[in-house]
Design a protein around this motif. Structure first.
Motif, PDB file in Angstrom:
ATOM      1  N   LYS A 346     -72.353  -2.229 -13.067  1.00  0.00           N
ATOM      2  CA  LYS A 346     -73.602  -1.393 -13.205  1.00  0.00           C
ATOM      3  C   LYS A 346     -74.415  -2.395 -14.280  1.00  0.00           C
ATOM      4  O   LYS A 346     -75.444  -3.505 -14.052  1.00  0.00           O
ATOM      5  CB  LYS A 346     -73.604   0.097 -13.040  1.00  0.00           C
ATOM      6  N   LYS A 347     -73.549  -2.545 -15.101  1.00  0.00           N
ATOM      7  CA  LYS A 347     -73.877  -3.672 -16.430  1.00  0.00           C
ATOM      8  C   LYS A 347     -74.183  -5.072 -15.963  1.00  0.00           C
ATOM      9  O   LYS A 347     -75.090  -5.312 -16.589  1.00  0.00           O
ATOM     10  CB  LYS A 347     -72.785  -3.410 -17.449  1.00  0.00           C
ATOM     11  N   ASP A 350     -77.430  -5.372 -13.831  1.00  0.00           N
ATOM     12  CA  ASP A 350     -78.574  -4.669 -14.254  1.00  0.00           C
ATOM     13  C   ASP A 350     -78.839  -5.732 -15.393  1.00  0.00           C
ATOM     14  O   ASP A 350     -79.514  -6.330 -15.578  1.00  0.00           O
ATOM     15  CB  ASP A 350     -78.539  -3.046 -15.341  1.00  0.00           C
ATOM     16  N   ASN A 353     -79.908  -9.002 -13.822  1.00  0.00           N
ATOM     17  CA  ASN A 353     -81.882  -8.417 -13.069  1.00  0.00           C
ATOM     18  C   ASN A 353     -83.297  -8.233 -13.922  1.00  0.00           C
ATOM     19  O   ASN A 353     -83.903  -9.138 -13.518  1.00  0.00           O
ATOM     20  CB  ASN A 353     -81.396  -7.035 -12.616  1.00  0.00           C
ATOM     21  N   ASP A 354     -82.077  -8.637 -15.512  1.00  0.00           N
ATOM     22  CA  ASP A 354     -82.976  -8.519 -16.284  1.00  0.00           C
ATOM     23  C   ASP A 354     -83.385 -10.314 -16.911  1.00  0.00           C
ATOM     24  O   ASP A 354     -84.457 -10.717 -16.902  1.00  0.00           O
ATOM     25  CB  ASP A 354     -81.745  -8.224 -18.193  1.00  0.00           C
ATOM     26  N   ARG A 387     -77.390  -3.580  -5.751  1.00  0.00           N
ATOM     27  CA  ARG A 387     -78.389  -4.024  -6.754  1.00  0.00           C
ATOM     28  C   ARG A 387     -78.870  -5.346  -6.464  1.00  0.00           C
ATOM     29  O   ARG A 387     -79.607  -5.444  -7.193  1.00  0.00           O
ATOM     30  CB  ARG A 387     -77.583  -3.361  -7.925  1.00  0.00           C
TER      31      ARG A 387
END
Length: 683
Positions: A346-347, A350, A353-354, A387
């Motif tokens: 997940k990290k 994320d 994506n950032d 994701r």
């Protein structure tokens, strides 16, 4: 002096330790250093709580060696032990734990190999004698000397030790004497002690003096007690992350991105992961993540501990919540490990994506290096794939980048076929497939560039995940077949003329391949001849090559389609030449074929309802005779057309043009093509 036997039930635990743990014997140094670090940190904790008020002094852990005598000494100025504590922790707890451990795994030797947390008793894997010289931090504590020579018997006596702390003296056995050599110790320290949280000294710093390097009085500290991952992200700059990467991989190129992990709930996890630049082989880059427990190195074999695709990343993960006193197979099924693995996934998603949202330009610039990680993640981890849909990019042959939604908007008007499917055209090699790309562009179509190591598999996934979408390589068929529309084109040739063209070209095809000749009604300005390979067959063969040829498609010969454009002027003229030069002969053959064909059709209709065993021998013979006659006449016609093709330079020239467009014309054949081109130009 106190003498006694260690409280173990195994008759002689030391040979068992040596036998079962021998393949991993180098960990003894890690274990000894871990104990020294633990003793030092306990003293610091006591000082913080006010339970130790003495001078802390220099708490550097020191290692010394005597290669000739086969001795290694590890000294700390930590908490130390009293005689009672030595008896409790060494004679009772440590060795009884060893006994329980060996008893538990006696039927599964592989569970012992590669074990972490073996503790003090692992020293006996490499030694013939171990000595402890220790003095507790407590007031009025007396020094203690403990020794054991690889049997359950030990000696414990008072010893006049001046300073607080513990010295472990390891007398190596003959088989392990290499561990006392300076180069070997340095190698193990670099592997296991590089980031221990307490300074570790081995040897002295050197300086250049009188034309040679000489030792100074300054200790050589071999570790970095405060590596970047132990600090807060807010306290680090980009340069700090790059410097730390160089510390981990001195010979590596600068990484693409980094991700700083810093979690304290629902578990403790710190670390820094880097996206390296990958050039060729994926396998070469694996096992670059180092797993630590409180800055003590555990392993760099992290498959099953971190998600499969993240084994391509580099960096460090540190967590005290990972159980380290069990085998790696247990690690992989541990619930904490699974939670950590899921969180890291997940990290990473994320963070990517950032970066995509904050600086798309930078993200696009690094995409060609980055995409292998993202594709690998999407192929092997469904949660990551979900994701990643927000930031995964498609790149076209003009070097422009698109998200899935952006690309759908770009092509939906022109590249939707008659079945309402969105057709994504792609190339795997812009140079080799240039002709096909340019033709697609001339029609207003866009072509994706899919030339990566994983693109063959990734295309299959996209076809599954994207609604009403298909992917076709730009040279898999003629354009009108790749993106079929409702409107069909008329041909300038009759059915008979089209049928005659097939054997004309079949007679001049290369022998080193399997070719199917077909005629299609294409635009006049489309190529006269194209050589294509079906999407399914080519994709299966590509996947077979990636798997080392381990399926049926890998053994099949290459099969191609030779497509003739019935509306191109050269093909139309060629059909006219056939009519003019051999039309009369073909007409005679057709007239001979007609009654035989009629007779054969009548026989087939007559016998259609009969089983083979119900036919008489006379009926079977008659049918066979007519069939043979028909085959002979058709073969005669085909041979006439093949003979025409072999004499017609234009036929070979057109075939070679098709091969050339596919980068399939080489060597002697290419040389002949050039000479023939000159001759045709001169005519």
């Amino acid at each position: 002096m106190q003498k006694g036997n260690i409280g173990v039930t195994t008759e002689n635990i030391f040979p068992i330790i040596k036998k079962f743990l021998y393949s991993d014997h180098e960990i003894f140094l890690r274990e000894a250093l871990s104990n020294a670090v633990d003793a030092t940190q306990k003293l610091k904790a006591l000082a913080r709580r006010g339970e130790f008020e003495g001078e802390m002094g220099d708490t550097t852990i020191r290692i010394s060696n005597d290669a000739e005598k086969k001795i290694i000494t590890i000294s700390d100025r930590g908490i130390g032990m009293t005689a009672e504590e030595v008896d409790k922790y060494i004679n009772q707890i440590a060795f009884s734990s060893a006994n329980e451990f060996l008893d538990k795994y006696k039927d599964d030797v592989q569970s012992i190999i590669g074990h972490f947390g073996l503790g003090f008793y692992s020293l006996f894997m490499v030694s013939e004698k171990v000595e402890i010289y220790t003095k507790s931090y407590k007031d009025d504590a007396k020094g203690v000397h403990w020794s054991c020579e690889g049997s359950p018997e030990y000696q414990l006596e008072e010893y006049d030790k001046k300073e607080r702390g513990t010295d472990i003296v390891i007398h190596l056995d003959e088989e392990s004497k290499e561990f006392a050599e300076e180069t070997k110790i340095n190698e193990l320290l670099d592997k296991y002690a590089k980031f221990l949280p307490v300074p570790v000294a081995f040897g002295k710093e050197q300086e250049w003096k009188e034309d040679k390097m000489v030792d100074t009085d300054k200790d050589k500290i071999i570790n970095n007690p405060e590596p970047a991952w132990t600090k807060k992200p807010a306290d680090l700059e980009e340069k700090d992350y790059k410097d730390f990467y160089k510390e981990l991989y001195p010979m590596g190129e600068d990484p693409l991105f980094h991700i700083h992990l810093n979690v304290d709930y629902p578990f403790n996890l710190t670390g820094i992961l880097y996206f390296p630049k990958i050039r060729n082989n994926i396998e070469i880059q694996k096992n670059k993540i180092q797993l630590y427990c409180n800055q003590v190195f555990v392993t760099d074999s992290v498959e099953g501990i971190v998600p499969e695709f993240l084994t391509l990343l580099h960096g460090v993960i540190d967590s005290p919540d990972i159980p380290l006193n069990v085998s790696r197979s247990y690690l992989q099924s541990d619930s904490n490990v699974k939670k950590i693995s899921s969180h890291i996934t997940k990290k990473v998603a994320d963070r990517l994506n950032d970066i995509f949202k904050e600086d798309r330009k930078q993200f696009e610039e690094k995409w060609d290096d980055l995409k292998i990680f993202i594709q690998y993640g999407m192929l092997t981890d469904e949660k990551f794939a979900e994701r990643a849909k927000n930031f995964v990019l498609l790149k076209n042959t003009d070097g422009k980048y698109f998200t899935f939604d952006e690309y759908k908007e770009l092509i939906k008007e022109d590249q939707t076929d008659k079945d309402k499917k969105l057709v994504h055209l792609y190339t795997t090699n812009k140079t080799e497939q240039y002709t096909f790309i340019e033709e697609a562009k001339s029609k207003g179509y866009d072509v994706l560039e899919m030339d990566g190591q994983l693109d063959v598999h990734f295309v299959n996934k996209l076809e599954t995940d994207l609604e009403d979408a298909s992917f076709k390589r730009v040279d898999a068929d003629v354009l009108d077949k790749l993106i079929e529309k409702e409107v069909s084109k008329e041909s300038k040739l009759s059915d008979e003329q089209q049928n005659n063209l097939v054997p004309v070209f079949r007679g001049r095809l290369p022998e080193d391949g399997s070719y199917i000749v077909s005629v299609e009604n294409l635009d006049e300005d489309a190529l006269p001849v194209m050589i294509t390979q079906s999407e399914f067959m080519r994709r299966m063969k590509d996947m077979s090559e990636m798997q080392g040829g381990m399926n049926m498609y890998g053994n099949l010969p290459d099969s191609y389609n030779l497509v003739l454009n019935s509306n191109h002027p050269l093909i139309v003229n060629l059909a006219s030449n056939i009519d003019e030069e051999v039309g009369g002969e073909l007409k005679k053959t057709d007239e001979a074929i007609e009654p035989v064909q009629k007779e054969f059709d009548e026989i087939s209709t007559k016998y259609a309802d009969k089983k083979e065993e119900d036919l008489s021998e006379e009926e079977k013979q008659k049918r066979t005779e007519v069939q043979q006659k028909l085959d002979e006449l058709k073969a005669e016609k085909e041979n006439k057309l093949k003979s025409f093709g072999k004499e017609e330079k234009l036929v070979k020239q057109l075939i070679d043009l098709g091969l050339l467009a596919n980068n399939m014309l080489k060597g002697e054949d290419l040389n002949k093509f050039v000479k023939r081109s000159v001759e045709l130009l001169e005519e």
